[in-house]
Motif scaffolding. Structure first.
Motif, PDB file in Angstrom:
ATOM      1  N   GLU A 456       0.828  -1.205   0.000  1.00 11.35           N
ATOM      2  CA  GLU A 456       0.000   0.000   0.000  1.00 11.35           C
ATOM      3  C   GLU A 456       0.861   1.252   0.000  1.00 11.35           C
ATOM      4  O   GLU A 456       0.499   2.270  -0.605  1.00 11.35           O
ATOM      5  CB  GLU A 456      -0.934  -0.015   1.209  1.00 11.35           C
ATOM      6  N   ASP A 459       1.873   1.820  -3.523  1.00 11.92           N
ATOM      7  CA  ASP A 459       0.741   2.258  -4.336  1.00 11.92           C
ATOM      8  C   ASP A 459       0.428   3.732  -4.128  1.00 11.92           C
ATOM      9  O   ASP A 459      -0.090   4.398  -5.040  1.00 11.92           O
ATOM     10  CB  ASP A 459      -0.499   1.418  -4.014  1.00 11.92           C
ATOM     11  N   GLY A 521       2.443   5.240  -7.019  1.00 11.63           N
ATOM     12  CA  GLY A 521       3.276   4.051  -7.077  1.00 11.63           C
ATOM     13  C   GLY A 521       4.064   3.878  -8.350  1.00 11.63           C
ATOM     14  O   GLY A 521       4.648   2.811  -8.564  1.00 11.63           O
ATOM     15  N   LYS A 546       6.066  -0.953  -7.572  1.00 13.51           N
ATOM     16  CA  LYS A 546       5.622  -2.184  -6.924  1.00 13.51           C
ATOM     17  C   LYS A 546       5.851  -3.400  -7.808  1.00 13.51           C
ATOM     18  O   LYS A 546       6.363  -4.422  -7.367  1.00 13.51           O
ATOM     19  CB  LYS A 546       4.148  -2.070  -6.556  1.00 13.51           C
TER      20      LYS A 546
END
Length: 610
Positions: A456, A459, A521, A546
């Motif tokens: 998270e 992101d 992200g 990510k």
């Protein structure tokens, strides 16, 4: 006369028997009273000595049988100690056995003093913090007598003890000795105990025990070490040495982190310990060959005892690190939790400075570290200076709402020196020595993110990075030489020729300048330029932080340079290219080059385009 004398002498044995009998009865009565008095005095002395580690009304219960042996050794089987708080009696300590040796000299003047006190298998229960704080306060009141003179102190030994904080946290397998040092009133405290899965070892030398347990403080030396072998590779996937690579190396390093860290930590400074605070000032902190100087303060803002909070901090921080380590060890780093909940109930303030400090294979001329923790908010500031690494300043803040902010900048930093620690790890995995980039780096970084997991965080990552690197080279390929082959007529991706394979070597540059914007992200390359003697490369694109996916387009140009032989003039090459794949496995695809080359005959500047 002779008869009377004979009668008198003849009756003498009966008088002797009577006299001896009366004397024996008196002696027995005296011995009994002396023993009873000595027993009571021994009980009071034991209460006093344990009162130095507990409270002034920390009393041996009346049901505990005290036996005084002829060698002035006092034995109490199954002792029970109680205290009175808020009008009720509470049991705070039980033990399998207690033995005390009485000092002989004080007995001659009617006093009883304990020379040594041994407590076997004690169980100490502190169910309430008000009781714990009262215990701490009373330690101070039992250090001196009514006239203010120091009271005699016994050497105290504890074997296999258990300290229970309201059944929430505990310290077990406690072995402890509190010894009078030759230079009174100094005290030496040595011991070891188990906290969670770890075995802790403590050696504390104190100049003044009374000031040590107050705001005044005392000079002292603390040696603290931890044995982490109990949580070894059997339960730690990151310790699997068959999993090779740089990333598993970093995972294994994370797996060995804990509050105190492996190895011995030596602190030499001024200690002030109160129920809710530990303050170490003007201190030297040494560990693993690294020495820093500064201050450290731990405080609990609630009424909790600081010892309880430290124990809870160790357990919760170890659990948080273990959770992250476990997820990363299973290649599930995106679900690794991010939290500061382990800081609950503790305030931390650390300021440390050092010179010629070696960290991670890099040596810094000066290092300044500042760490603040309050209300589950964490702030770390680091500043370093050095001839090779230039100046680096970084600040990282993580709050209780899982929001992180990072600001960092560097100037005149050697890229090869920064990456040298990584290369040391890579040499174990690769054949040959890895070739590192070279150059002088300046960068400025501003990042923000929020999330309950690392995934998270990536992101929601937002910010910018601006960097430049001067007068260096990149390893992996010689782009200039590759473009020169195209200028000289090299063909690729035909029926006869395969893909364009870069020439081996290094790409030298005068300046690399890049601007990267980070949003949601992804890293968007707004500008990336590599400029050399005749080389100019521009790139634009995006990298998924990510996923690691790469989507970059670029253009490499090689400017013309007159030939010194007169046979041919090197041309101008314009080669578009694209980069795909992932950040760790990039795929480079060359486009159709545009090549301009001069003819060998004709006036200068007569250019032919291919």
């Amino acid at each position: 006369m002779a008869l009377r004398l004979g009668q008198w002498f003849g009756s003498a044995p009966r008088w002797a028997v009577v006299a001896v009998g009366l004397a024996s009865m008196c002696a027995a009565a005296f011995a009994l009273s002396l023993k009873l008095e000595l027993r009571d005095k021994a009980r009071a002395s034991i209460n006093h000595e344990l009162g130095r580690l507990a409270s002034s009304d920390f009393m041996l219960h009346d049901t505990s049988d005290v036996t005084v042996r002829p060698n002035f050794r006092v034995v109490v089987a199954k002792p029970v100690f109680t205290t009175k708080r808020s009008g009720r009696t509470e049991q705070v300590l039980t033990s399998d056995r207690l033995e005390a040796t009485l000092a002989v000299a004080p007995l001659l003047v009617g006093r009883s003093e304990v020379a040594t006190l041994h407590v076997y298998h004690p169980h100490v229960l502190l169910e309430r913090d008000d009781l714990a704080n009262a215990v701490w306060t009373d330690i101070m009141s039992t250090q001196t007598d009514a006239s203010g003179s120091p009271k005699p102190r016994a050497d105290i030994f504890v074997t296999d003890g258990f300290l229970d904080f309201a059944s929430e946290t505990s310290i077990s397998n406690l072995n402890l000795s509190v010894l009078r040092r030759d230079a009174a009133p100094g005290t030496a405290l040595r011991g070891d105990f188990t906290v969670g899965p770890h075995r802790m070892f403590v050696d504390l030398q104190i100049d003044d025990p009374q000031d040590f347990l107050s705001k005044e403080g005392s000079k002292g030396i603390l040696a603290l070490s931890i044995d982490t072998s109990d949580h070894g590779a059997a339960n730690n996937p990151s310790d699997d040495t068959t999993n090779t690579g740089l990333f598993p190396d970093l995972v294994r390093g994370l797996g060995h982190l804990n509050i105190f860290g492996p190895g011995e930590l030596l602190i030499d400074g001024h200690f002030a310990v109160t129920p809710g605070t530990i303050h170490v000032s003007n201190a030297t902190f040494s560990m693993g060959g690294t020495t820093l100087e500064g201050d450290l303060s731990l405080h609990t803002p609630s009424d909790n005892l600081i010892l309880r909070q430290l124990q809870a901090l160790q357990v919760s921080a170890d659990k948080a690190i273990s959770d992250v380590m476990d997820r990363i060890g299973r290649n599930d780093w995106a679900s690794a939790p991010v939290t500061t909940h382990w800081l609950e109930g503790i305030e931390l303030d650390v300021d440390l400075q050092g010179q010629d400090v070696a960290l991670g294979g890099v040596t810094f001329d000066t290092v300044d570290i500042s760490l603040r923790a309050c209300d589950e908010n964490l702030l770390l500031d680091i500043a370093t200076k050095g001839d090779a690494l230039g100046t680096i300043d970084a600040s990282i803040a993580l709050d209780r709402d899982r929001a992180v902010t990072m600001v960092a900048n560097a100037s005149n930093a050697s890229v090869s020196e920064l990456l040298h620690p990584i290369s040391l790890r890579m040499q174990k995995r690769l054949i040959g020595i890895p070739q590192l980039p070279k150059g002088v780096l300046d960068f400025d970084l501003h990042l923000k993110a929020r999330g309950q997991t690392l995934g998270e965080m990536f992101d929601t990552l937002n910010g910018s990075i601006t960097a430049s690197m001067q007068d260096g080279s990149l390893s992996g390929a010689d782009v200039t030489a590759t473009l020169e082959t195209l200028a000289n007529g090299r063909q690729f991706m035909t029926k006869e020729k395969g893909p364009l394979i870069p020439a081996a070597g290094r790409t030298h540059f005068d300046l690399i300048y890049g601007q990267v914007g980070i949003s949601a992200g992804s890293a968007r390359i707004a500008r990336l330029n590599i400029a050399g003697d005749r080389l100019d490369i521009d790139m634009l694109g995006e990298v998924g932080l990510k996923s690691g996916d790469v989507s970059v387009k670029g253009n490499a140009q090689l400017s013309m340079e007159p030939s010194t032989t007169g046979d041919q003039i090197a041309g101008h090459v314009d080669l578009p290219f694209g980069v795909g794949g992932t950040l760790f496995s990039p795929l480079v695809a060359a486009g159709v080059p545009q090549i301009e080359v001069a003819a060998t005959a004709g006036p200068p500047g007569d250019i032919i385009q291919k």
